[in-house]
Design a protein around this motif. Structure first.
Motif, PDB file in Angstrom:
ATOM      1  N   GLU A   1      73.798  54.666  15.721  1.00  0.00           N
ATOM      2  CA  GLU A   1      74.103  53.415  15.025  1.00  0.00           C
ATOM      3  C   GLU A   1      75.284  52.677  15.653  1.00  0.00           C
TER       4      GLU A   1
ATOM      5  N   TYR B   1      70.412  49.244   9.509  1.00  0.00           N
ATOM      6  CA  TYR B   1      69.884  48.396  10.573  1.00  0.00           C
ATOM      7  C   TYR B   1      68.356  48.415  10.639  1.00  0.00           C
TER       8      TYR B   1
ATOM      9  N   GLU C   1      74.892  48.736  16.462  1.00  0.00           N
ATOM     10  CA  GLU C   1      75.892  47.776  15.997  1.00  0.00           C
ATOM     11  C   GLU C   1      76.384  46.890  17.144  1.00  0.00           C
TER      12      GLU C   1
END
Length: 235
Positions: free
Chosen positions: A34, A69, A38
């Motif tokens: 992640e 996400y 990001e």
């Protein structure tokens, strides 16, 4: 258009046994993959291809169902074929001029907006370089004074430079050419070797990122210090 491409089909043998896909390894209460997602979103990338394998069902379940996400992700489940295929796989669906922003799902790097530093270069292949302290473990990249790539060496004992790539961007057109160079490399082609051949024929650049820091959690010792790394640099 900009797209993200993350190769997430690896077995993570250096880090096992952890009981789950290495991309889900928690670092400071987040799955390590992640951090890269990001950073792609910060670069203006809206859709990110997660290129993975059928036996990584835990990764798919988490990213598709629980990750914040999840609405930005497109999953490509394929036969495991190596890093180059894992990065350029989306090219079959895109236009030649589209761009793929890529990185490695088991690394965390700063600054978060490092992708924006690559956008200053109009070349069809641009890499972001970091000083990890252990260039012999990665692909070291030699550049000239204009940041044009002279050579890329894959895990050599005495690299010519301390700078190694951990992320980058390339056009779909360049991705298709990399597949052609890969075919010249024999039975076990490496992504770094294919990029080296490409850079000999086409202008390619690499940026030594200022005030940058990078960690690869692929081995237990580095994973053990990952939380402290994030705490130190995540500002």
């Amino acid at each position: 258009m900009k797209y993200g491409s993350i190769p997430a089909g690896g077995l993570g043998l250096r880090l096992q046994p952890i009981g789950f896909s290495k991309e889900l390894a928690p670092v400071a209460r987040r799955a390590v993959i992640e951090y890269l997602i990001e950073r792609m979103l910060l670069a203006g990338v809206d859709k990110i291809f997660i290129n993975t394998a059928e036996d990584k069902s835990d990764l798919i379940r988490y990213l598709a169902g629980k990750s914040v996400y999840k609405n930005n992700l497109i999953f490509m489940v394929r036969e495991r074929k190596g890093l180059l295929d894992g990065i350029v796989q989306p090219e079959q669906f895109l236009r030649p001029e589209d761009e793929l922003y890529f990185g490695l799902p088991d690394t965390i790097w700063y600054p978060k907006d490092a992708f924006s530093q690559l956008d200053r270069y109009p070349a069809e292949l641009v890499l972001g370089l970091f000083d990890t302290g252990t260039p012999e473990k990665f692909d070291s990249v030699v550049v000239d004074k204009q940041n044009k790539i002279n050579s890329i060496e894959v895990k050599v004992a005495k690299p010519k430079t301390k700078w190694t790539w951990a992320m980058g961007k390339l056009t779909v057109r360049a991705a298709r050419l990399l597949r052609e160079y890969e075919a010249q490399l024999g039975d076990k082609p490496l992504f770094g070797d294919a990029m080296h051949l490409y850079a000999q024929d086409y202008p390619s650049y690499a940026v030594e990122l200022a005030d940058s820091h990078c960690i690869d959690i692929g081995v237990p010792d580095d994973y053990d210090r990952a939380d402290a790394f994030v705490k130190q640099y995540d500002k």
